[in-house]
Design a protein around this motif. Sequence first.
Motif, PDB file in Angstrom:
ATOM      1  N   MET A 157      35.738  15.793  11.031  1.00 57.10           N
ATOM      2  CA  MET A 157      34.618  14.947  11.446  1.00 57.10           C
ATOM      3  C   MET A 157      35.016  13.866  12.439  1.00 57.10           C
ATOM      4  N   THR A 158      36.288  13.825  12.839  1.00 56.73           N
ATOM      5  CA  THR A 158      36.738  12.776  13.758  1.00 56.73           C
ATOM      6  C   THR A 158      37.227  13.382  15.070  1.00 56.73           C
ATOM      7  N   LEU A 159      37.286  12.557  16.095  1.00 53.03           N
ATOM      8  CA  LEU A 159      37.836  12.993  17.381  1.00 53.03           C
ATOM      9  C   LEU A 159      39.304  13.380  17.229  1.00 53.03           C
ATOM     10  N   PRO A 160      39.785  14.310  18.058  1.00 56.61           N
ATOM     11  CA  PRO A 160      41.213  14.659  18.030  1.00 56.61           C
ATOM     12  C   PRO A 160      42.058  13.587  18.716  1.00 56.61           C
ATOM     13  N   GLN A 161      42.042  12.410  18.148  1.00 57.81           N
ATOM     14  CA  GLN A 161      42.743  11.261  18.721  1.00 57.81           C
ATOM     15  C   GLN A 161      44.249  11.402  18.480  1.00 57.81           C
ATOM     16  N   ASP A 162      45.027  11.123  19.493  1.00 56.41           N
ATOM     17  CA  ASP A 162      46.486  11.272  19.418  1.00 56.41           C
ATOM     18  C   ASP A 162      47.109  10.097  18.668  1.00 56.41           C
ATOM     19  N   ASP A 163      47.896  10.381  17.648  1.00 53.23           N
ATOM     20  CA  ASP A 163      48.632   9.348  16.918  1.00 53.23           C
ATOM     21  C   ASP A 163      50.135   9.568  17.026  1.00 53.23           C
ATOM     22  N   ASN A 164      50.532  10.373  18.018  1.00 52.00           N
ATOM     23  CA  ASN A 164      51.956  10.663  18.236  1.00 52.00           C
ATOM     24  C   ASN A 164      52.373  10.379  19.671  1.00 52.00           C
ATOM     25  N   THR A 168      49.131  13.621  24.522  1.00 54.67           N
ATOM     26  CA  THR A 168      48.663  12.841  25.676  1.00 54.67           C
ATOM     27  C   THR A 168      49.564  13.078  26.879  1.00 54.67           C
ATOM     28  N   HIS A 169      50.860  13.143  26.651  1.00 57.83           N
ATOM     29  CA  HIS A 169      51.822  13.393  27.730  1.00 57.83           C
ATOM     30  C   HIS A 169      51.573  14.764  28.353  1.00 57.83           C
ATOM     31  N   ILE A 170      51.353  15.773  27.514  1.00 56.98           N
ATOM     32  CA  ILE A 170      51.084  17.127  27.994  1.00 56.98           C
ATOM     33  C   ILE A 170      49.797  17.151  28.814  1.00 56.98           C
ATOM     34  N   ALA A 307      51.209  10.481  31.041  1.00 56.76           N
ATOM     35  CA  ALA A 307      50.398   9.550  30.251  1.00 56.76           C
ATOM     36  C   ALA A 307      50.969   9.379  28.847  1.00 56.76           C
ATOM     37  N   TRP A 308      50.693   8.204  28.259  1.00 52.82           N
ATOM     38  CA  TRP A 308      51.145   7.893  26.908  1.00 52.82           C
ATOM     39  C   TRP A 308      50.064   7.103  26.182  1.00 52.82           C
ATOM     40  N   LEU A 309      50.287   6.809  24.929  1.00 53.01           N
ATOM     41  CA  LEU A 309      49.303   6.104  24.127  1.00 53.01           C
ATOM     42  C   LEU A 309      49.024   4.706  24.657  1.00 53.01           C
ATOM     43  N   LYS A 310      47.832   4.210  24.360  1.00 53.60           N
ATOM     44  CA  LYS A 310      47.393   2.864  24.731  1.00 53.60           C
ATOM     45  C   LYS A 310      47.395   2.661  26.233  1.00 53.60           C
ATOM     46  N   GLY A 311      47.093   3.721  26.985  1.00 57.00           N
ATOM     47  CA  GLY A 311      46.972   3.614  28.428  1.00 57.00           C
ATOM     48  C   GLY A 311      48.282   3.502  29.173  1.00 57.00           C
ATOM     49  N   LYS A 312      49.383   3.698  28.484  1.00 55.49           N
ATOM     50  CA  LYS A 312      50.700   3.551  29.108  1.00 55.49           C
ATOM     51  C   LYS A 312      51.193   4.880  29.693  1.00 55.49           C
ATOM     52  N   HIS A 313      52.430   4.823  30.262  1.00 59.08           N
ATOM     53  CA  HIS A 313      53.097   6.015  30.790  1.00 59.08           C
ATOM     54  C   HIS A 313      54.532   6.024  30.281  1.00 59.08           C
TER      55      HIS A 313
END
Length: 380
Positions: A157-164, A168-170, A307-313
């Motif tokens: 029921m939730t978005l496939p949000q990245d927690d790793n 996001t990098h891929i 790309a990385w989490l929290k808008g970083k690279h």
Amino acid sequence: MDASDIAEWLRTSSRPAGKRGRRSILRFWDPDDYVRFLNALRTNPSGAESGFPRGVRKLSLIRAISCWAGSRELPPSLAGRAYWEEDCRVRVSALPKGAIVTDKGIPWGVKHIQAPLAWSRTTGYRVKVGVIDTGVDFEHPDLHHSLERGINLLQRMTLPQDDNGHGTHIAGTIAAANELQGMIGVAPRSTIYPIKAFDHNGSAYVSDIILGIEWCVRNQIDVVNMSFGMKTRSKSLLNAVSTAYRAGTLIVASSGNDGRIGDIDYPARYGQTIAVGATNQKNRIASFTNRSGLVDVYAPGDRIVSAWLKGKHREMSGTSMATSHVTGAIALLLAMKPELKPDQIKALIQSSATPLKNGKALRTAGELNVVRLLKAAEQL
């Protein structure tokens, strides 16, 4: 086959006892047996509809279920009709994380495969790319215009949000599109469908992967990035990969990061995938990459910024990173020639690759080159 007796046996044998980390896959040879079994499994002993027992998941693509491991001894009525297989753990394919970086633009790997030279003709527009991974950072400015909702197989029921961070990098290497402030991926107008099958540790069960492949086939995804690997051969995963291949969904997989010569990871080892090894900035095969004659193509995988989490690279290395370059190149190809079938794409990837400098390792594959790839496709 007495489906009700078998269903009751499964209810008993699949109850977790102590260790919850071991799962199994029960696969049926006959489609009719599978349907009868599912109907029996949904019905409790009193005859009322009760749904599946807790922990049981349906894997329709391969006529199987996944459940907690219990008794591995099949009842007599299942002899020759089904088999057990361990539902193994799988991990994403990347080396330890590199540093957070501020330099972005067009990463060296994207330039090296000559993707920018193709953007006047194709940018991957409307090609559907599935990324079975840890999810994606939906708030990342480089990916904002490249994402569809996808699916979270761990929490439906939730978005496939990245927690790793790995997914996001891929996704960034494949389809980032933020020229002014961020980075550009190989196919900046392709569309990423994130399929979260891996947890925050970058770990998943084979059954999670199969469910991800099933979702991609059902949603007519064009190409699927699978930047992960395992040492154990799984008949169930092979069956899922083969079914996707026949359905027109091509899977690109990483060869692994153990530096092995003559052997690569599954599922890249299956002939129905495109198996990818990694190269470095010196145009040589990276020391960490697994390699053998089963590798179909090599691509940049050393010190790749994305790309990385929290808008970083972040800079990362691994055959995961190489795989995403190939997936992006296939998106460019399919936007120009959407009629191509998986076997044709694989042959084009192999035949258009450029020779590599590394003469120590036995190999037949060359390095990805987008310009040569598109030129070869035009000659079909």
